[in-house]
Enzyme design. Structure first.
Site, short mmCIF file in Angstrom:
data_model
loop_
_atom_site.label_atom_id
_atom_site.label_comp_id
_atom_site.label_asym_id
_atom_site.label_seq_id
_atom_site.Cartn_x
_atom_site.Cartn_y
_atom_site.Cartn_z
N GLY A 5 28.99 49.13 31.75
CA GLY A 5 28.95 47.72 31.39
C GLY A 5 28.38 46.88 32.53
NE ARG A 28 29.10 51.80 27.85
CZ ARG A 28 30.00 51.36 28.71
NH1 ARG A 28 30.35 52.11 29.75
NH2 ARG A 28 30.56 50.18 28.56
CG ASP A 32 36.72 55.62 35.66
OD1 ASP A 32 37.37 55.94 36.66
OD2 ASP A 32 36.60 56.36 34.66
CB THR A 66 33.61 47.11 36.53
OG1 THR A 66 34.43 46.83 35.39
CG2 THR A 66 34.51 47.47 37.69
CB ILE A 67 33.97 41.80 34.48
CG1 ILE A 67 34.32 42.47 33.14
CG2 ILE A 67 32.50 41.42 34.56
CD1 ILE A 67 34.18 41.54 31.94
CG ASP A 68 37.37 45.71 32.84
OD1 ASP A 68 37.35 44.58 32.34
OD2 ASP A 68 37.03 46.74 32.21
CG ASP A 76 38.65 49.10 35.93
OD1 ASP A 76 37.61 48.87 36.58
OD2 ASP A 76 38.62 49.64 34.80
N GLY A 121 39.73 43.78 29.06
CA GLY A 121 40.68 44.53 29.86
C GLY A 121 41.36 45.60 29.02
NE ARG A 122 38.87 51.48 27.25
CZ ARG A 122 37.67 51.38 27.83
NH1 ARG A 122 36.80 50.51 27.38
NH2 ARG A 122 37.33 52.15 28.85
#
Length: 319
Positions: free
Chosen positions: A11, A72, A103, A125-127, A129, A170-171
């Site tokens: 992403g 992807r 990730d 990544t914006i998350d 994480d 935010g999965r």
């Protein structure tokens, strides 16, 4: 090392262009050649690789998205796909690779590392994480995008005496919801890392409504449930009038903030420094404003954790 490559994968996030710019210009400053790999690992397999010059990355530091594009690539998860990628790198004489992404991108870099090809992972990544760094490229911009939306939603929520459920990205990680919820004064924050008690939430909303509170903001990370689903739960538990806003991919776009531009520039340049030192299989990051690097394989064994004290604070301030 005289020739390196750079790719963005997964992403997109605001600040990726600033990171690519830093990689290219830092490398050229040290008399290295830089090749851009277009469309992530898919482009690596197909050989969509072009030499980048100083002018190639001019006028991009302020742009969101990624000039190298992203995609992807299921094929790269296979050893055959990875071997195709390595063959392309050898064909172009590329000796090291900087991978900007999250990730999944790191897992691709890890695979190349295990095949003996030097890679440096840069967290984009914006998350927010990725373990091993306090912040990832794009998180600050996404956060400010959400806050801007929350402030606007609060105006209309107050005017109509409603509870607004705002669904954010935010999965598996709740950093966007947590930080935006705290900064936006949300009454309730739902994140994947912490379960929620519907009775407690309903009691808090009813209490606020009874004392004359004109609105409520509820922040929901998409990994918990959809905003529409949670709205139904709130309606059943409280009978309050609710509306739902799903911010979606607006969170990924926009010009990166100054913080993200600086972070991306520092991390991109640091990745090149590590390759110049002959290092590979590393993941760069920032901790307490200091640049650091970790073994990329070790990073992927860690699990992202949420700031529990910040989550507790959000509940204390939302009484």
């Amino acid at each position: 090392m005289k020739r390196i490559g750079v790719l963005t994968s997964g992403g997109d996030s605001p600040g990726m262009n600033a990171a690519v710019r830093a990689v290219v210009r830092k490398a050229i400053f040290h008399d290295m050649e830089v090749y851009g790999v277009y469309n992530g690992y898919s482009g690596l397999i197909s050989g969509n690789i072009k030499k980048l010059e100083l002018g190639s990355v001019g006028d991009i530091i302020h742009r969101g998205g990624t000039m190298l594009y992203s995609a992807r690539c299921e094929e790269f998860k296979t050893k055959e796909g990875q071997q195709k990628g390595i063959e392309q790198l050898k064909k172009f004489g590329i000796e090291g690779l900087v991978v900007v992404g999250g990730d999944g991108s790191y897992r691709g870099a890890k695979a190349l590392t295990e095949h003996g090809f030097p890679c440096i992972g840069v967290p984009g990544t914006i998350d927010n994480d990725i373990p091993g760094t306090d912040y990832t490229i794009g998180f600050d911009t996404a956060l400010n995008t959400v806050i801007d939306a929350v402030d606007k939603i609060r105006d209309t929520a107050t005017s109509h005496d409603r509870a607004f459920i705002i669904e954010v990205m935010g999965r598996d990680a709740g950093d966007i919801a947590l930080w935006a919820g705290l900064a936006g004064g949300a009454e309730t924050i739902l994140i994947p890392e912490v379960g929620y008690d519907m009775d407690e939430i309903a009691a808090r909303l009813k209490s606020g409504h009874e004392r004359g509170k004109k609105h409520s903001i509820i922040m929901v990370a998409e990994g918990v449930c959809s905003g529409v689903e949670f709205s139904k739960q709130i309606k059943e538990a409280t009978d309050l009038d609710t509306r739902v806003s799903v911010l979606g991919h607006i969170q990924r776009g926009g010009s990166p903030t100054a913080a993200d531009r600086v972070l991306a520039s520092r991390l991109g340049a640091f990745a090149v420094e590590l390759l110049l030192q002959g290092k590979g299989g590393r993941a760069v990051g920032i901790e307490k404003n200091e640049l650091i690097d970790h073994d990329i394989i070790e990073i992927l064994t860690r699990k992202h954790s949420v700031n529990q004290s910040m989550y507790n604070l959000s509940k204390e301030l939302s009484i």
